[in-house]
Design a protein around this motif. Structure first.
Motif, PDB file in Angstrom:
ATOM      1  N   ALA A 236       0.822  -1.216   0.000  1.00 30.18           N
ATOM      2  CA  ALA A 236       0.000   0.000   0.000  1.00 30.18           C
ATOM      3  C   ALA A 236       0.855   1.265   0.000  1.00 30.18           C
ATOM      4  CB  ALA A 236      -0.929  -0.002   1.214  1.00 30.18           C
ATOM      5  N   GLY A 237       2.172   1.106   0.170  1.00 28.39           N
ATOM      6  CA  GLY A 237       3.051   2.273   0.146  1.00 28.39           C
ATOM      7  C   GLY A 237       3.176   2.987   1.484  1.00 28.39           C
ATOM      8  N   ILE A 238       2.794   2.293   2.559  1.00 28.66           N
ATOM      9  CA  ILE A 238       2.931   2.885   3.897  1.00 28.66           C
ATOM     10  C   ILE A 238       4.408   2.903   4.286  1.00 28.66           C
ATOM     11  CG2 ILE A 238       2.412   2.491   6.347  1.00 28.66           C
ATOM     12  CD1 ILE A 238      -0.348   1.347   5.319  1.00 28.66           C
ATOM     13  N   GLN A 239       4.910   4.090   4.680  1.00 30.68           N
ATOM     14  CA  GLN A 239       6.351   4.242   4.900  1.00 30.68           C
ATOM     15  C   GLN A 239       6.809   3.960   6.316  1.00 30.68           C
ATOM     16  OE1 GLN A 239       7.955   7.897   3.378  1.00 30.68           O
ATOM     17  NE2 GLN A 239       6.756   7.783   1.509  1.00 30.68           N
ATOM     18  N   ARG A 240       5.927   4.158   7.277  1.00 34.39           N
ATOM     19  CA  ARG A 240       6.307   3.854   8.653  1.00 34.39           C
ATOM     20  C   ARG A 240       5.110   3.318   9.413  1.00 34.39           C
ATOM     21  NH1 ARG A 240       9.585   7.701  12.751  1.00 34.39           N
ATOM     22  NH2 ARG A 240      11.312   6.946  11.484  1.00 34.39           N
ATOM     23  N   VAL A 241       5.378   2.373  10.313  1.00 36.05           N
ATOM     24  CA  VAL A 241       4.322   1.838  11.166  1.00 36.05           C
ATOM     25  C   VAL A 241       4.712   2.073  12.624  1.00 36.05           C
ATOM     26  CG1 VAL A 241       2.992  -0.199  11.837  1.00 36.05           C
ATOM     27  CG2 VAL A 241       3.738   0.078   9.450  1.00 36.05           C
ATOM     28  N   ALA A 242       3.823   2.755  13.347  1.00 40.80           N
ATOM     29  CA  ALA A 242       4.022   2.979  14.777  1.00 40.80           C
ATOM     30  C   ALA A 242       3.177   1.965  15.531  1.00 40.80           C
ATOM     31  CB  ALA A 242       3.595   4.399  15.154  1.00 40.80           C
ATOM     32  N   ILE A 243       3.844   1.197  16.380  1.00 39.33           N
ATOM     33  CA  ILE A 243       3.148   0.176  17.170  1.00 39.33           C
ATOM     34  C   ILE A 243       3.233   0.577  18.637  1.00 39.33           C
ATOM     35  CG2 ILE A 243       3.314  -2.222  17.975  1.00 39.33           C
ATOM     36  CD1 ILE A 243       3.819  -3.054  15.116  1.00 39.33           C
ATOM     37  N   SER A 244       2.102   0.512  19.322  1.00 39.50           N
ATOM     38  CA  SER A 244       2.056   0.929  20.715  1.00 39.50           C
ATOM     39  C   SER A 244       2.525  -0.184  21.635  1.00 39.50           C
ATOM     40  CB  SER A 244       0.617   1.314  21.094  1.00 39.50           C
ATOM     41  OG  SER A 244       0.175   2.358  20.256  1.00 39.50           O
ATOM     42  N   LEU A 245       3.487   0.140  22.486  1.00 37.57           N
ATOM     43  CA  LEU A 245       3.907  -0.769  23.554  1.00 37.57           C
ATOM     44  C   LEU A 245       3.849   0.022  24.856  1.00 37.57           C
ATOM     45  CD1 LEU A 245       6.966  -2.885  22.318  1.00 37.57           C
ATOM     46  CD2 LEU A 245       4.657  -3.674  22.802  1.00 37.57           C
ATOM     47  N   ASP A 246       3.048  -0.445  25.783  1.00 36.46           N
ATOM     48  CA  ASP A 246       2.857   0.304  27.019  1.00 36.46           C
ATOM     49  C   ASP A 246       3.409  -0.427  28.233  1.00 36.46           C
ATOM     50  OD1 ASP A 246       1.635   2.613  25.891  1.00 36.46           O
ATOM     51  OD2 ASP A 246      -0.112   1.377  25.491  1.00 36.46           O
ATOM     52  N   GLY A 247       4.368  -1.293  27.983  1.00 35.44           N
ATOM     53  CA  GLY A 247       5.055  -1.978  29.077  1.00 35.44           C
ATOM     54  C   GLY A 247       6.286  -2.645  28.522  1.00 35.44           C
ATOM     55  N   ALA A 248       7.259  -2.884  29.397  1.00 36.58           N
ATOM     56  CA  ALA A 248       8.498  -3.543  28.958  1.00 36.58           C
ATOM     57  C   ALA A 248       8.338  -5.061  28.996  1.00 36.58           C
ATOM     58  CB  ALA A 248       9.660  -3.118  29.862  1.00 36.58           C
ATOM     59  N   ASP A 249       7.212  -5.519  29.528  1.00 33.85           N
ATOM     60  CA  ASP A 249       6.984  -6.964  29.622  1.00 33.85           C
ATOM     61  C   ASP A 249       5.523  -7.276  29.321  1.00 33.85           C
ATOM     62  OD1 ASP A 249       5.430  -6.500  32.027  1.00 33.85           O
ATOM     63  OD2 ASP A 249       7.324  -6.292  33.101  1.00 33.85           O
ATOM     64  N   ARG A 250       5.252  -8.558  29.165  1.00 29.39           N
ATOM     65  CA  ARG A 250       3.908  -9.016  28.803  1.00 29.39           C
ATOM     66  C   ARG A 250       2.853  -8.538  29.789  1.00 29.39           C
ATOM     67  NH1 ARG A 250       7.020 -13.516  28.023  1.00 29.39           N
ATOM     68  NH2 ARG A 250       7.176 -14.128  25.829  1.00 29.39           N
ATOM     69  N   GLN A 251       3.144  -8.749  31.077  1.00 28.09           N
ATOM     70  CA  GLN A 251       2.110  -8.512  32.085  1.00 28.09           C
ATOM     71  C   GLN A 251       1.649  -7.055  32.090  1.00 28.09           C
ATOM     72  OE1 GLN A 251       3.283  -9.424  36.093  1.00 28.09           O
ATOM     73  NE2 GLN A 251       1.244  -8.983  36.902  1.00 28.09           N
ATOM     74  N   THR A 252       2.613  -6.127  32.072  1.00 30.64           N
ATOM     75  CA  THR A 252       2.259  -4.707  32.149  1.00 30.64           C
ATOM     76  C   THR A 252       1.483  -4.277  30.914  1.00 30.64           C
ATOM     77  OG1 THR A 252       4.348  -4.407  33.313  1.00 30.64           O
ATOM     78  CG2 THR A 252       3.205  -2.409  32.610  1.00 30.64           C
ATOM     79  N   HIS A 253       2.026  -4.624  29.742  1.00 32.54           N
ATOM     80  CA  HIS A 253       1.382  -4.211  28.499  1.00 32.54           C
ATOM     81  C   HIS A 253      -0.004  -4.847  28.362  1.00 32.54           C
ATOM     82  CE1 HIS A 253       1.077  -3.025  24.253  1.00 32.54           C
ATOM     83  NE2 HIS A 253       0.654  -4.253  24.009  1.00 32.54           N
ATOM     84  N   ASP A 254      -0.070  -6.148  28.602  1.00 30.50           N
ATOM     85  CA  ASP A 254      -1.341  -6.856  28.399  1.00 30.50           C
ATOM     86  C   ASP A 254      -2.426  -6.371  29.357  1.00 30.50           C
ATOM     87  OD1 ASP A 254       0.022  -8.198  26.478  1.00 30.50           O
ATOM     88  OD2 ASP A 254      -0.165 -10.198  27.354  1.00 30.50           O
ATOM     89  N   SER A 255      -2.055  -6.034  30.595  1.00 24.53           N
ATOM     90  CA  SER A 255      -3.085  -5.568  31.535  1.00 24.53           C
ATOM     91  C   SER A 255      -3.574  -4.175  31.128  1.00 24.53           C
ATOM     92  CB  SER A 255      -2.561  -5.564  32.979  1.00 24.53           C
ATOM     93  OG  SER A 255      -1.528  -4.608  33.117  1.00 24.53           O
ATOM     94  N   PHE A 256      -2.657  -3.347  30.608  1.00 25.33           N
ATOM     95  CA  PHE A 256      -3.028  -2.008  30.147  1.00 25.33           C
ATOM     96  C   PHE A 256      -3.932  -2.111  28.921  1.00 25.33           C
ATOM     97  CE2 PHE A 256      -1.675   2.375  28.673  1.00 25.33           C
ATOM     98  CZ  PHE A 256      -2.066   3.036  29.826  1.00 25.33           C
ATOM     99  N   ARG A 257      -3.639  -3.084  28.072  1.00 28.57           N
ATOM    100  CA  ARG A 257      -4.351  -3.228  26.807  1.00 28.57           C
ATOM    101  C   ARG A 257      -5.599  -4.103  26.928  1.00 28.57           C
ATOM    102  NH1 ARG A 257      -2.910  -0.114  22.360  1.00 28.57           N
ATOM    103  NH2 ARG A 257      -1.497   1.269  23.416  1.00 28.57           N
ATOM    104  N   GLY A 258      -5.781  -4.694  28.094  1.00 30.33           N
ATOM    105  CA  GLY A 258      -6.994  -5.477  28.323  1.00 30.33           C
ATOM    106  C   GLY A 258      -7.073  -6.733  27.475  1.00 30.33           C
ATOM    107  N   HIS A 259      -5.909  -7.315  27.143  1.00 31.01           N
ATOM    108  CA  HIS A 259      -5.920  -8.437  26.211  1.00 31.01           C
ATOM    109  C   HIS A 259      -4.663  -9.286  26.401  1.00 31.01           C
ATOM    110  CE1 HIS A 259      -7.040 -10.370  22.360  1.00 31.01           C
ATOM    111  NE2 HIS A 259      -5.762 -10.332  22.056  1.00 31.01           N
ATOM    112  N   ALA A 260      -4.841 -10.522  26.869  1.00 31.82           N
ATOM    113  CA  ALA A 260      -3.686 -11.417  27.015  1.00 31.82           C
ATOM    114  C   ALA A 260      -3.105 -11.730  25.638  1.00 31.82           C
ATOM    115  CB  ALA A 260      -4.121 -12.704  27.707  1.00 31.82           C
ATOM    116  N   GLY A 261      -1.789 -11.693  25.524  1.00 27.09           N
ATOM    117  CA  GLY A 261      -1.138 -12.000  24.248  1.00 27.09           C
ATOM    118  C   GLY A 261      -0.877 -10.775  23.381  1.00 27.09           C
ATOM    119  N   ALA A 262      -1.362  -9.603  23.829  1.00 28.08           N
ATOM    120  CA  ALA A 262      -1.189  -8.392  23.017  1.00 28.08           C
ATOM    121  C   ALA A 262       0.293  -8.034  22.853  1.00 28.08           C
ATOM    122  CB  ALA A 262      -1.943  -7.218  23.652  1.00 28.08           C
TER     123      ALA A 262
END
Length: 379
Positions: free
Chosen positions: A110-136
């Motif tokens: 599609a010609g997308i030049q950059r993708v920004a991905i959100s990470l809100d923790g340095a580990d699974r537990q922190t990020h997944d609890s913030f994101r409300g989804h195990a495995g995120a």
């Protein structure tokens, strides 16, 4: 600035476009109050195509497709491709969980030049609890790797709040080990679902000063492109730290003025950036829910050049409270969305800033008007 046509340099540099509020996650800080399904009020493809054409004609800028989750929209790649084919630099802001090898190829095609991905923790537990989804967390990291395999530029976005502030060094190390190109730090803005967690989760006062000073130091030695967003006081801190370094006779590198990480000024809402909602409303930014106009009726150019709201935001003389006499207001502006979220007044002083301007308080300013601090409304 208002009332006459602007020069090319005054056109928007970045437009954030919420393609849908539909999303597959339930993040506790989301501005979009995301719902799982596509919203029936999302603009249709024809409307989106016309907006892309208008933007391309007016300002070939950087267009960030976001949501909700933009990959939730089936026609996201048609929209991206149309923009890319018209010389718009297209970026995608995603939670990353839907990105696998096949999706990465579609993003590239599609010609997308950059993708920004959100990470809100340095580990699974922190990020997944913030994101409300195990495995995120694992899905997002896998998404980054799939994109990098194809040579697509990647960026990590982190929203800093009380739950993850202690992990920022770890998230930066993760960004370095994943070899992304950029790490963008967002300070939580109390709006949307964020309003309910604003008081206990927001990073305020001395803590934000400490984090932003740390961030400045890392911008010099991390090897990544670092940018602070929704943290306009960072732009004051950078100036203060550079002035200190000069006084000590240290060499101070030039600030970048072009590209995705251009060192512009703090709050660019309505002056360098704007936000298009999923219904076509144009807002100063995604966190300041005031409409400057509706793209279903008016062109972006017309809204950008003639909106009263944007004209007010561009006038630093309209700032109130301690932002008014602040010697850093031209580079900072304070976060207009945070002022609005906490006080209901988008011109009020930045509620999370502890800097005391030299001419404040009690000094008599122009016209002998006494400058008083704006009382802090609690939400």
């Amino acid at each position: 600035m208002h009332g006459h046509g602007q020069t090319g340099t005054d056109r928007p540099r970045l437009v954030f476009w919420e393609l849908t509020t539909g999303c597959n996650l339930r993040c506790i800080h989301c501005r979009a109050n995301a719902t799982e399904l596509m919203s029936p009020s999302d603009l249709n493809y024809e409307q989106c195509a016309r907006i892309v054409d208008e933007i391309a004609e007016y300002a070939p800028l950087i267009l960030v497709l976001s949501g909700g989750e933009p990959l939730w929209r089936r026609d996201v790649f048609d929209i991206a491709q149309r923009a890319a084919s018209k010389n718009i630099r297209v970026a995608l802001a995603t939670n990353g969980t839907l990105v696998d090898e096949a999706m990465a190829h579609r993003i590239q095609d599609a010609g997308i030049q950059r993708v920004a991905i959100s990470l809100d923790g340095a580990d699974r537990q922190t990020h997944d609890s913030f994101r409300g989804h195990a495995g995120a967390f694992d899905a997002a990291v896998y998404g980054i790797k799939c994109l990098q395999e194809l040579g697509i530029s990647t960026q990590i976005n982190t929203t800093a709040s009380q739950h993850n502030a202690h992990q920022l060094p770890g998230i930066l190390r993760l960004a370095q080990s994943l070899r992304v190109d950029a790490f963008h730090l967002f300070l939580l803005v109390p709006v949307g679902c964020g309003l309910t967690i604003a008081e206990d989760q927001s990073i305020q006062g001395a803590e934000s000063e400490r984090i932003l000073n740390w961030f400045y130091e890392r911008s010099l030695d991390s090897g990544l492109e670092l940018k602070a967003t929704c943290a306009p006081h960072y732009y004051r801190i950078v100036r203060q730290r550079r002035a200190d370094a000069r006084r000590l006779g240290m060499e101070v590198p030039e600030l970048p003025t072009r590209g995705m990480n251009a060192m512009t000024r703090g709050c660019l809402a309505g002056s360098g950036v704007c936000f298009i909602s999923h219904t076509g409303e144009v807002q100063p930014c995604g966190y300041l829910p005031l409409s400057a106009g509706d793209l279903k009726q008016t062109s972006l150019r017309q809204i950008w050049e003639q909106s009263e709201l944007f004209a007010t935001l561009r006038d630093t003389g309209r700032l109130e409270g301690k932002c008014s006499p602040c010697e850093f207001k031209q580079v900072c502006m304070g976060c207009r969305a945070r002022a609005y979220g906490m006080t209901g007044n988008y011109l009020a002083e930045e509620p999370f800033c502890i800097y005391q301007p030299k001419a404040f308080p009690g000094s008599r300013m122009e016209g002998n008007q006494e400058v008083k601090s704006v009382p802090r409304a609690r939400t």
